[in-house]
Design a protein around this motif. Structure first.
Motif, PDB file in Angstrom:
ATOM      1  N   ASN A  19       2.596  27.849 -53.703  1.00 57.00           N
ATOM      2  CA  ASN A  19       3.848  27.562 -54.392  1.00 57.00           C
ATOM      3  C   ASN A  19       4.311  26.161 -53.986  1.00 57.00           C
ATOM      4  N   PRO A  20       4.324  25.182 -54.909  1.00 61.16           N
ATOM      5  CA  PRO A  20       4.686  23.807 -54.553  1.00 61.16           C
ATOM      6  C   PRO A  20       6.065  23.663 -53.929  1.00 61.16           C
ATOM      7  N   LYS A  21       7.010  24.535 -54.308  1.00 67.96           N
ATOM      8  CA  LYS A  21       8.353  24.449 -53.722  1.00 67.96           C
ATOM      9  C   LYS A  21       8.323  24.762 -52.230  1.00 67.96           C
ATOM     10  N   ILE A  22       7.486  25.721 -51.851  1.00 74.63           N
ATOM     11  CA  ILE A  22       7.395  26.081 -50.429  1.00 74.63           C
ATOM     12  C   ILE A  22       6.683  24.992 -49.653  1.00 74.63           C
ATOM     13  N   ALA A  23       5.658  24.396 -50.253  1.00 76.06           N
ATOM     14  CA  ALA A  23       4.980  23.271 -49.600  1.00 76.06           C
ATOM     15  C   ALA A  23       5.944  22.109 -49.407  1.00 76.06           C
ATOM     16  N   ARG A  24       6.757  21.838 -50.418  1.00 81.99           N
ATOM     17  CA  ARG A  24       7.709  20.742 -50.298  1.00 81.99           C
ATOM     18  C   ARG A  24       8.788  21.060 -49.253  1.00 81.99           C
ATOM     19  N   PRO A  80      14.099  14.900 -41.022  1.00 81.84           N
ATOM     20  CA  PRO A  80      14.273  16.292 -41.460  1.00 81.84           C
ATOM     21  C   PRO A  80      15.426  16.455 -42.435  1.00 81.84           C
ATOM     22  N   GLN A  81      15.180  17.262 -43.449  1.00 79.31           N
ATOM     23  CA  GLN A  81      16.193  17.604 -44.450  1.00 79.31           C
ATOM     24  C   GLN A  81      16.243  19.128 -44.533  1.00 79.31           C
ATOM     25  N   PHE A  82      16.774  19.747 -43.482  1.00 79.47           N
ATOM     26  CA  PHE A  82      16.706  21.198 -43.342  1.00 79.47           C
ATOM     27  C   PHE A  82      17.475  21.938 -44.434  1.00 79.47           C
ATOM     28  N   ALA A  83      18.627  21.418 -44.837  1.00 82.51           N
ATOM     29  CA  ALA A  83      19.424  22.109 -45.857  1.00 82.51           C
ATOM     30  C   ALA A  83      18.647  22.186 -47.173  1.00 82.51           C
ATOM     31  N   GLU A  84      18.038  21.080 -47.562  1.00 85.00           N
ATOM     32  CA  GLU A  84      17.256  21.072 -48.804  1.00 85.00           C
ATOM     33  C   GLU A  84      16.033  21.968 -48.676  1.00 85.00           C
ATOM     34  N   ALA A  85      15.405  21.962 -47.495  1.00 85.90           N
ATOM     35  CA  ALA A  85      14.238  22.819 -47.275  1.00 85.90           C
ATOM     36  C   ALA A  85      14.613  24.299 -47.422  1.00 85.90           C
ATOM     37  N   LYS A  86      15.730  24.695 -46.833  1.00 84.80           N
ATOM     38  CA  LYS A  86      16.177  26.092 -46.933  1.00 84.80           C
ATOM     39  C   LYS A  86      16.496  26.472 -48.373  1.00 84.80           C
ATOM     40  N   LYS A  87      17.080  25.531 -49.111  1.00 84.80           N
ATOM     41  CA  LYS A  87      17.397  25.771 -50.513  1.00 84.80           C
ATOM     42  C   LYS A  87      16.123  26.030 -51.321  1.00 84.80           C
ATOM     43  N   LEU A  88      15.082  25.204 -51.078  1.00 83.18           N
ATOM     44  CA  LEU A  88      13.811  25.371 -51.789  1.00 83.18           C
ATOM     45  C   LEU A  88      13.155  26.709 -51.441  1.00 83.18           C
ATOM     46  N   LEU A  89      13.231  27.100 -50.164  1.00 86.42           N
ATOM     47  CA  LEU A  89      12.647  28.380 -49.757  1.00 86.42           C
ATOM     48  C   LEU A  89      13.330  29.544 -50.464  1.00 86.42           C
ATOM     49  N   LYS A  90      14.644  29.453 -50.602  1.00 86.21           N
ATOM     50  CA  LYS A  90      15.388  30.519 -51.278  1.00 86.21           C
ATOM     51  C   LYS A  90      15.016  30.574 -52.755  1.00 86.21           C
ATOM     52  N   GLU A  91      14.945  29.401 -53.386  1.00 84.81           N
ATOM     53  CA  GLU A  91      14.581  29.341 -54.802  1.00 84.81           C
ATOM     54  C   GLU A  91      13.181  29.878 -55.047  1.00 84.81           C
ATOM     55  N   ALA A  92      12.269  29.610 -54.086  1.00 81.71           N
ATOM     56  CA  ALA A  92      10.871  30.013 -54.247  1.00 81.71           C
ATOM     57  C   ALA A  92      10.646  31.476 -53.889  1.00 81.71           C
ATOM     58  N   GLY A  93      11.637  32.105 -53.280  1.00 77.84           N
ATOM     59  CA  GLY A  93      11.501  33.517 -52.915  1.00 77.84           C
ATOM     60  C   GLY A  93      10.581  33.735 -51.724  1.00 77.84           C
ATOM     61  N   TYR A  94      10.603  32.812 -50.751  1.00 74.74           N
ATOM     62  CA  TYR A  94       9.784  32.979 -49.540  1.00 74.74           C
ATOM     63  C   TYR A  94      10.150  34.292 -48.851  1.00 74.74           C
ATOM     64  N   ASP A  95       9.146  35.105 -48.559  1.00 72.80           N
ATOM     65  CA  ASP A  95       9.394  36.462 -48.057  1.00 72.80           C
ATOM     66  C   ASP A  95       9.400  36.582 -46.541  1.00 72.80           C
ATOM     67  N   GLY A  96       9.320  35.450 -45.826  1.00 73.79           N
ATOM     68  CA  GLY A  96       9.363  35.502 -44.370  1.00 73.79           C
ATOM     69  C   GLY A  96       8.040  35.819 -43.705  1.00 73.79           C
ATOM     70  N   LYS A  97       6.977  35.919 -44.492  1.00 73.05           N
ATOM     71  CA  LYS A  97       5.660  36.189 -43.916  1.00 73.05           C
ATOM     72  C   LYS A  97       5.235  35.018 -43.023  1.00 73.05           C
ATOM     73  N   PRO A  98       4.688  35.288 -41.820  1.00 73.07           N
ATOM     74  CA  PRO A  98       4.323  34.201 -40.914  1.00 73.07           C
ATOM     75  C   PRO A  98       3.279  33.266 -41.524  1.00 73.07           C
ATOM     76  N   GLN A 144      13.301  25.795 -37.899  1.00 71.45           N
ATOM     77  CA  GLN A 144      14.661  25.346 -38.232  1.00 71.45           C
ATOM     78  C   GLN A 144      14.876  25.316 -39.740  1.00 71.45           C
ATOM     79  N   ALA A 145      13.791  25.119 -40.490  1.00 70.97           N
ATOM     80  CA  ALA A 145      13.894  25.082 -41.951  1.00 70.97           C
ATOM     81  C   ALA A 145      13.863  26.466 -42.562  1.00 70.97           C
ATOM     82  N   GLY A 146      13.593  27.511 -41.755  1.00 69.42           N
ATOM     83  CA  GLY A 146      13.600  28.875 -42.261  1.00 69.42           C
ATOM     84  C   GLY A 146      12.248  29.554 -42.343  1.00 69.42           C
ATOM     85  N   PHE A 147      11.204  28.904 -41.831  1.00 66.54           N
ATOM     86  CA  PHE A 147       9.877  29.511 -41.859  1.00 66.54           C
ATOM     87  C   PHE A 147       9.659  30.411 -40.647  1.00 66.54           C
TER      88      PHE A 147
END
Length: 533
Positions: A304-309, A356-374, A399-402
């Motif tokens: 998922n390109p959003k998660i990579a970004r 680091p742009q942690f706020a934007e990274a967290k936003k992208l993870l939420k949009e991409a539906g990252y499920d928290g898998k390691p 820190q970015a939510g991964f």
């Protein structure tokens, strides 16, 4: 001399003797060779477990390749492409037919003459894997041996990168015997026979301990002065031993105590001590090195390109480089995919700043539906210029939510594992970091992380039809200003999709004892020309 001075000298002698004894006690090490002017002992930048320079892009395997094999063309320290194994060459007016003739007297280590048939087979195998080789073959209609010394390449379409492709040192075209070169590029070769300045001593090869090379008595160097990977590759040593030492302190002890003569790439934490030692010389054989982070784009979550970004936006280049190299003069930041100071460097980086742009990274993870898998981040424990990045990167990603699973291993295991395309559950991976030299990152054609596309590409297998189209436009364009525009557009595409991520640059110092001379300035590490006085 005062009693105090004598006491200090005795103490120093005792300390060096103790250090030497500790190093000599390790497998494969004896101090006697350090006293022999015909034998050079050096610590390579990593252990050598993969011997096939086509199968892997690992720097240590490329170093090994330049010891054993020769190339059709070489690159000077000024970046000029010059004939090496080639005597003469010519091309038709339209540039579609190229004719090459080999130098006389070329022979492999087993005594067989080097022929055009060997070159053709080597070229095809290399072209099945190397980025620039793939592009060359895609533009080629035929490659044929005319006779034992002459071969022809007929192009189906213009390819303005011919000599650069055949002489590029970042992913070199090493010439092997036809019987070996006919091994598919997806299968590792099992026999190491070249025509280069050194011969690989198979019976003394011990992965994790020692690699031995002997001077090739039949090698005929060119008459021109050595420069980079071009010119006369003169060998003044009868034997070169690569000694594998497990950690930075042991490497330092070995150099200080004269158990080894040279460390190819110094452990960063030893820089201040080495710099002050009057018995040592610090030299920069190559230009700056570039560090990158690669994702496995074939499997979740980085398919998922959003998660990579999002992962890319977690990068803090300053923190990563400081942790690894410590001394400020040993590193710099660079958000461009191109090395600092090279022709195509650009600050147009699709929003990637290296900060680091942690706020934007967290936003992208939420949009991409990252499920928290390691996500599995591979971490090499035995590579002194790569072992800190994964630990710092893991903290940044968290820190970015991964959710991050750092898995430690030796460097050669990581090199082998990164070739696996399987999901993590089946022994795959998600992230690794690696390094290149400036010559590897000077334009999009030679850049390994942009090799091919999808599962036919470099480790991580990023996919972008736009990048591939831009690469072809770059090759065909002759106007320098337009080439720069294409290179910039390609950078923006690569970073917008997080195909790979630049982490910063470093100075790859080589440390030698003062009696070692002849280190040749080159775009990559090479070890002919060395003398031991």
């Amino acid at each position: 001399m005062s009693v105090l001075a004598l006491s200090r000298r005795s103490a120093l002698g005792w300390m060096l003797t103790t250090l030497a004894a500790a190093v000599i006690g390790m497998p494969g090490i004896a101090l006697a060779a350090g006293e022999d002017s015909s034998v050079l002992r050096m610590v390579p930048q990593a252990d050598l477990k993969i011997l096939d320079p086509v199968w892997t892009t690992a720097t240590v395997t490329r170093d090994h390749g330049f010891m054993v094999y020769d190339t059709l063309f070489g690159m000077t320290d000024k970046g000029e492409i010059k004939p090496q194994m080639i005597d003469t060459y010519s091309h038709s007016a339209d540039g579609k037919e190229w004719t090459f003739t080999l130098r006389s007297g070329l022979s492999f280590h087993d005594g067989a003459p080097v022929t055009s048939a060997d070159v053709v087979a080597s070229l095809k195998r290399w072209g099945s894997r190397a980025s620039v080789g793939q592009l060359l073959l895609s533009a080629t209609k035929s490659i044929d041996a005319v006779n034992d010394k002459t071969f022809k390449i007929e192009l189906a379409k213009p390819f303005g990168f011919m000599l650069d492709a055949l002489g590029n040192p970042n992913n070199p075209l090493f010439i092997m015997p036809k019987r070996i070169a006919e091994t598919p590029g997806t299968t590792q070769i099992t026999e190491v026979i070249g025509s280069g300045p050194y011969m690989f001593k198979k019976d003394e090869y011990s992965p994790g301990s020692k690699v031995v090379y002997l001077r090739n008595p039949k090698y005929q160097p060119r008459k021109e002065p050595a420069s980079g990977t071009a010119g006369g590759k003169k060998v003044y040593l009868e034997r070169v031993e690569w000694v594998m030492l497990p950690d930075a302190q042991t490497q330092a002890n070995a150099l200080v105590s004269n158990a080894v003569d040279l460390i190819e790439r110094i452990p960063p934490e030893q820089y201040p001590a080495f710099k002050k030692d009057p018995n040592l010389v610090l030299d920069k054989q190559v230009g700056q090195g570039s560090i990158v982070m690669a994702f496995n784009h074939l499997t979740a979550p980085f398919n998922n390109p959003k998660i990579a970004r999002a992962a890319m936006l977690a990068v803090n280049q300053q923190a990563l480089m400081r942790a690894q190299f410590i001394a400020p003069e040993m590193y710099s930041v660079n958000p461009s995919i191109y090395a600092n100071g090279t022709a195509y460097w650009s600050d147009r980086s699709a929003g990637f700043t290296g900060k680091p742009q942690f706020a934007e990274a967290k936003k992208l993870l939420k949009e991409a539906g990252y499920d928290g898998k390691p996500v599995v981040l591979m971490a090499p424990t035995d590579h002194s210029t790569h072992n800190k990045y994964p630990l710092v990167m893991a903290a940044l990603l968290r820190q970015a939510g991964f959710n991050v699973d750092v898995q430690t291993m030796d460097w050669q295991t990581e090199i082998a594992r990164r070739a696996k395309k399987d999901p993590v559950e089946q022994g795959g991976w998600n992230i690794f970091t690696t390094g290149f030299f400036a010559v590897d990152m000077m334009n999009p054609i030679v850049m390994a992380p942009l090799t091919g596309t999808g599962d036919k590409g470099w480790f991580g297998w990023p996919s972008s039809d736009k990048v591939e189209a831009l690469k072809m436009s770059f090759i065909e364009e002759m106007d320098p200003a337009k080439k720069k525009q294409i290179a910039t557009a390609l950078q923006e595409e690569a970073l917008s999709k997080a195909l790979f991520v630049p982490l910063g640059e470093y100075v790859p110092y080589t440390a030698m004892r003062k009696n070692i001379s002849g280190l040749i300035k080159a775009p990559v590490n090479v070890f002919w020309g060395l003398r031991k006085n």
